[in-house]
Design an enzyme around this catalytic site. Structure first.
Site, PDB file in Angstrom:
ATOM      1  N   ASN A 159       0.802  -1.221   0.000  1.00 28.67           N
ATOM      2  CA  ASN A 159       0.000   0.000   0.000  1.00 28.67           C
ATOM      3  C   ASN A 159       0.835   1.271   0.000  1.00 28.67           C
ATOM      4  O   ASN A 159       0.343   2.338  -0.373  1.00 28.67           O
ATOM      5  CB  ASN A 159      -0.940   0.011   1.218  1.00 28.67           C
ATOM      6  CG  ASN A 159      -0.221  -0.231   2.521  1.00 28.67           C
ATOM      7  OD1 ASN A 159       0.411  -1.265   2.702  1.00 28.67           O
ATOM      8  ND2 ASN A 159      -0.308   0.713   3.439  1.00 28.67           N
ATOM      9  N   GLN A 187      -4.946  -3.482  -2.499  1.00 21.01           N
ATOM     10  CA  GLN A 187      -4.448  -2.500  -3.461  1.00 21.01           C
ATOM     11  C   GLN A 187      -4.396  -3.030  -4.888  1.00 21.01           C
ATOM     12  O   GLN A 187      -4.317  -2.251  -5.835  1.00 21.01           O
ATOM     13  CB  GLN A 187      -3.053  -2.019  -3.034  1.00 21.01           C
ATOM     14  CG  GLN A 187      -3.006  -1.329  -1.687  1.00 21.01           C
ATOM     15  CD  GLN A 187      -3.757  -0.011  -1.661  1.00 21.01           C
ATOM     16  OE1 GLN A 187      -4.146   0.529  -2.703  1.00 21.01           O
ATOM     17  NE2 GLN A 187      -3.975   0.522  -0.472  1.00 21.01           N
ATOM     18  N   SER A 207     -11.223  -4.450  -0.601  1.00 20.33           N
ATOM     19  CA  SER A 207     -12.057  -3.349  -0.123  1.00 20.33           C
ATOM     20  C   SER A 207     -12.531  -2.540  -1.316  1.00 20.33           C
ATOM     21  O   SER A 207     -11.725  -2.137  -2.157  1.00 20.33           O
ATOM     22  CB  SER A 207     -11.259  -2.463   0.842  1.00 20.33           C
ATOM     23  OG  SER A 207     -12.101  -1.668   1.632  1.00 20.33           O
ATOM     24  N   CYS A 333      -3.967   4.687   6.989  1.00 20.44           N
ATOM     25  CA  CYS A 333      -4.400   4.032   8.227  1.00 20.44           C
ATOM     26  C   CYS A 333      -3.464   4.322   9.380  1.00 20.44           C
ATOM     27  O   CYS A 333      -3.778   4.038  10.528  1.00 20.44           O
ATOM     28  CB  CYS A 333      -4.518   2.527   8.013  1.00 20.44           C
ATOM     29  SG  CYS A 333      -5.782   2.101   6.793  1.00 20.44           S
TER      30      CYS A 333
END
Length: 393
Positions: A159, A187, A207, A333
């Site tokens: 990421n 990703q 996601s 994050c």
């Protein structure tokens, strides 16, 4: 090589180059989400409204499965990749044995792994990476030979640097040793092809908001036929085959499916165009700033990601000096955390180098004009910060 770009649109709003944090919602996803929100129905209800909601979920499940080249029945919808990672590792580790991962994984994997193994000293093996961010395959093979491994969890694409993991040999080695393989593909999915009919992963997390779907929805792929004593995080009505209880987020799931379909149809063209823009960004910054370095294997990474170190120039100061560009010091994050990037430290970078690194991540809506503006703003900001530091010293 400099940039030669024809300006076609006015400078309205900031240039958004933080797709690895979240991508702008695709129009197709927004339309599908809003359409689902305008209707009433619980997907678990048996009346017509409930069946209509369930139909939207079934369609989205097919769309996500089609993107991954797997069966719809192998897709479990979650609130995102963090939940999917937790579910995957909890289930696989319950088989019994050690858990193997890498030093550059997302916190959603690393922190889950630590929590699962806290009462079992020696049950977690964290593999190092080389200066380019590649996993130590010799160490991986040695761990398998030593035996006692239950599950391997290695991300498909990093990421922060975009560095890709060659999953095929890892899966082969693991399966030869009877070990399950999970990949956090957050990703990668929607940006580069992944064919689960050929790449024999057992578990995969994704996601939707990384490829243009709504936030708050993701999925876990669980290959049909593997036997896992799944450990749900939520208990209740037994939705999603018992893996995740709770009323389904029909609107979010519908948006995820639409984004998956849009990404699948445009992926090849998008990947090529975005890689060209990323290369132009890097070339221009290297030419105009001079003293900067690209982190990670440049020939094996996501098309839209670049991690650039500006030695001795604090990234937070540079970002503050260019408010018209949305970029990141690293993982969203862990933004605001006082510690430097664990990914860059694992790659052998110093703390100062890690603190002087900016991640630019491009995506489907990025334009050549965006890159020109970003280059101009970044060069100006870097010089401004360097001059201020020179005066202060």
């Amino acid at each position: 090589m400099g940039l030669s770009v024809t300006l076609q649109s006015p400078d309205v709003g900031p240039v958004y180059l933080d797709y690895n944090a979240t991508a702008p919602t695709r129009p197709e996803a927004l339309e599908a989400t809003l359409a689902a929100m305008r209707t009433v129905g619980n997907a678990s209800s048996t009346h017509q409204s409930g069946r209509d909601a369930a139909d939207r979920v079934h369609l989205a499940r097919r769309q996500v499965a089609y993107l991954l080249s797997c069966s719809p029945g192998e897709i479990i919808f979650t609130s995102g990749a963090t939940e999917a990672n937790n579910l995957a590792l909890r289930a696989a580790f319950a088989v019994g044995g050690r858990l193997v991962t890498s030093a550059v994984e997302h916190p959603a994997v690393l922190e889950t792994a630590k929590a699962l193994t806290i009462d079992a000293p020696g049950s977690l093996l964290t593999l190092p990476v080389d200066a380019d961010g590649a996993v130590d395959l010799d160490g991986f093979h040695a761990a398998l030979v030593a035996g006692g491994v239950a599950v391997v969890s290695l991300m498909a694409a990093n990421n922060e640097t975009g560095v890709l993991t060659d999953l095929a040999p890892i899966v082969q080695l693991a399966h030869d040793a009877g070990v399950l393989v999970h990949s956090d593909a957050t990703q990668l999915v929607g940006r580069l092809p992944i064919d689960l009919a050929e790449t024999d992963l057992d578990l995969l997390s994704l996601s939707a908001h990384k490829f243009g779907g709504p936030q708050g929805v993701g999925a876990l792929f669980v290959r049909r036929g593997i036997r896992l004593p799944y450990r749900p995080l939520l208990f209740g009505g037994g939705q999603e085959r018992g893996w995740r209880a709770g009323t389904l987020n029909v609107a979010g799931i519908a948006g995820a499916g639409a984004a998956a379909e849009a990404a699948r149809l445009s992926m090849a063209d998008e990947a090529f165009r975005i890689a060209c823009l990323r290369d132009a960004l890097e070339e221009a910054l290297v030419e105009q700033v001079g003293d900067c370095r690209i982190n990670g294997a440049r020939n094996r990474r996501l098309p839209g990601v670049t991690s650039i170190t500006f030695p001795g120039t604090p990234a937070d100061a540079v970002l503050a000096a260019m408010p018209d560009v949305a970029a990141s010091e690293g993982s969203a994050c862990s933004s605001g955390a006082p510690s430097p990037s664990h990914v860059l430290l694992a790659m052998g970078r110093s703390r100062e180098e890690a603190d002087s690194t900016i991640r630019f991540s491009l995506g489907y809506a990025t334009t050549a004009h965006d890159i020109e503006r970003a280059v101009s703003s970044t060069v100006h900001a870097v010089r401004l910060v360097q001059e201020a530091m020179s005066v202060a010293s």
